[in-house]
Structures are given as C-alpha cells and as structure tokens.
Write a protein that holds these residues in place. Structure first.
Motif, PDB file in Angstrom:
ATOM      1  N   ASP A  72      90.986  -3.254  66.196  1.00 38.30           N
ATOM      2  CA  ASP A  72      90.907  -2.859  67.524  1.00 38.30           C
ATOM      3  C   ASP A  72      92.279  -2.755  68.531  1.00 38.30           C
ATOM      4  OD1 ASP A  72      88.200  -2.248  66.615  1.00 38.30           O
ATOM      5  OD2 ASP A  72      87.589  -4.491  67.471  1.00 38.30           O
ATOM      6  N   MET A  73      92.697  -3.901  68.342  1.00 42.15           N
ATOM      7  CA  MET A  73      94.099  -4.244  69.169  1.00 42.15           C
ATOM      8  C   MET A  73      94.837  -5.103  68.441  1.00 42.15           C
ATOM      9  SD  MET A  73      91.758  -4.827  72.701  1.00 42.15           S
ATOM     10  CE  MET A  73      90.196  -4.891  71.496  1.00 42.15           C
ATOM     11  N   ALA A  74      96.302  -4.951  68.585  1.00 38.17           N
ATOM     12  CA  ALA A  74      97.228  -5.707  67.931  1.00 38.17           C
ATOM     13  C   ALA A  74      98.645  -5.634  68.690  1.00 38.17           C
ATOM     14  CB  ALA A  74      97.438  -5.166  66.562  1.00 38.17           C
ATOM     15  N   TYR A  75      99.250  -6.792  68.528  1.00 43.86           N
ATOM     16  CA  TYR A  75     100.646  -7.024  69.035  1.00 43.86           C
ATOM     17  C   TYR A  75     101.110  -7.092  67.733  1.00 43.86           C
ATOM     18  CZ  TYR A  75      98.873  -7.845  73.798  1.00 43.86           C
ATOM     19  OH  TYR A  75      98.171  -7.473  74.980  1.00 43.86           O
ATOM     20  N   PRO A  76     101.656  -6.280  67.044  1.00 41.34           N
ATOM     21  CA  PRO A  76     102.276  -6.355  65.538  1.00 41.34           C
ATOM     22  C   PRO A  76     103.743  -7.449  65.496  1.00 41.34           C
ATOM     23  CG  PRO A  76     101.922  -4.226  65.856  1.00 41.34           C
ATOM     24  CD  PRO A  76     101.697  -5.031  67.576  1.00 41.34           C
TER      25      PRO A  76
END
Length: 209
Positions: free
Chosen positions: A102-106
C-alpha cells in the motif's frame, strides 16, 4: 466533480482530499477523472469551497488504492513525515511474484499496509498478506500494519506517526511540510472551535454566578 465541489464547504480538508483521491481512482465509476480534469474544472467554476478544493492538488500526484489508505497517508503528512510511495512494487523471488504494498519508504526499507476487515475475513487473502509480509521482513524491511482505529482517532494517528517516524529515523514535528500545509487547516479550525467552546463555558459560569 460538481458534487465534490458542492459538498466541499461542509467537509474537512482531509475529507475533501480523500474524495478527490477517490474520483481519480474511479473504481466504482465508468467515468475517468484525472488531476488535469480537476485543474480545468477549478479554473472554470467559482463556488464557496473552491479554496479548499484547490488545496487538494498537491496531494493528487500519487493516488491511493482506498479511502482508508488515503487517510493513512494524510495522517503521516499532517504530522510532518515525508510522503510515502503508494502502490509500490518489488519482486519477491521466494514467492515468485511481484508484490504490491500500500505504502512504502523504499530508501528506509519501511512498508506500511492498511488492513481492513476483509483482510481477516478472507482466509486466502490473510495467508497471501502474511506470506508477503514475512518475505519482506526476511529482506530486512520493517512492516507496519495499520487498522481503522489507527486512522480514525487523533490518538491513533499520533501513535501511528510515531511508529513510522521511528522506523524512518526522523522526528515527528507535528507540522506538515510546506507543500502539504493545507493539512493544518483542520487543526486550526478544531483549535478555534475549542477556544470558542471554552469561552462560551466561561460566560455561562459567570452568568450563573
């Protein structure tokens, strides 16, 4: 878009953004709406909530997959965290699939997944989600799972942003970044209403005395 514009004076800034996000996502409609369509609409039409609707534009470049995911992103932005990537993908060799989160801070190897009730009712969905999250953790990612009460209450949102900030190694400022400053509007209005309520209570106490 006309309905969105008509409703905007009666909704919070967050909910106006959530509705715009849903219009662009368009999963329940055959009518496709883009950010450019909204920009053109706002140039052509004047209405009481136009300022609030215009403030949605910085939030519409990366559309989410559901209203609750949109509210999750806005909770993070409202407390000053950077915007996560939405619908981020990565190939997981152990599962032989490209996984979508859904959401990520890679760069910070941090993933955020919103779980609605359907994730727990559907056993196959639950197993798929669990295997995916186990695989990401095995690759060194922090996986944060978000539920409705993490987004629906002020206390839940504060707790959520603290958890995400800890994973990112950044402070929680409580103030959105300049490009997302519109998210402060709801807080200012709530504080104004609280001051007015306290003032009315003081006047009533003095009158009773």
């Amino acid at each position: 878009m006309t309905t969105w514009a008509m409703m905007s004076p009666y909704l919070s800034q967050v909910e106006v953004i959530v509705l715009a996000d849903a219009m662009i996502r368009g999963t329940a409609s055959d009518i496709q709406v883009t950010k450019d369509d909204i920009v053109r609409f706002l140039r052509q039409v004047d209405f009481p909530g136009k300022t609030k609707c215009s403030a949605t534009l910085p939030f519409l470049d990366n559309v989410t997959d559901s209203p609750m995911e949109a509210r999750t992103v806005l909770a993070l932005l409202g407390d000053g965290l950077p915007r996560p990537e939405t619908q981020w993908t990565m190939y997981l060799p152990e599962l032989r699939t490209v996984a979508v989160v859904d959401m990520a801070y890679p760069d910070a190897r941090t993933i955020i997944e919103y779980d609605g009730d359907a994730h727990r009712v559907d056993k196959q969905q639950y197993r798929r989600d669990d295997r995916k999250r186990q695989a990401f953790r095995a690759h060194g990612y922090t996986v944060i799972v978000v539920f409705a009460d993490d987004v629906a209450t002020a206390a839940g949102r504060r707790s959520l942003t603290r958890r995400v900030a800890q994973a990112l190694g950044v402070p929680v400022t409580g103030r959105p970044l300049p490009q997302y400053a519109a998210l402060s509007n709801d807080r200012r209005l709530a504080e104004q209403r609280d001051r007015q309520r306290r003032c009315r209570n003081r006047r009533r106490r003095r009158g009773g005395a």
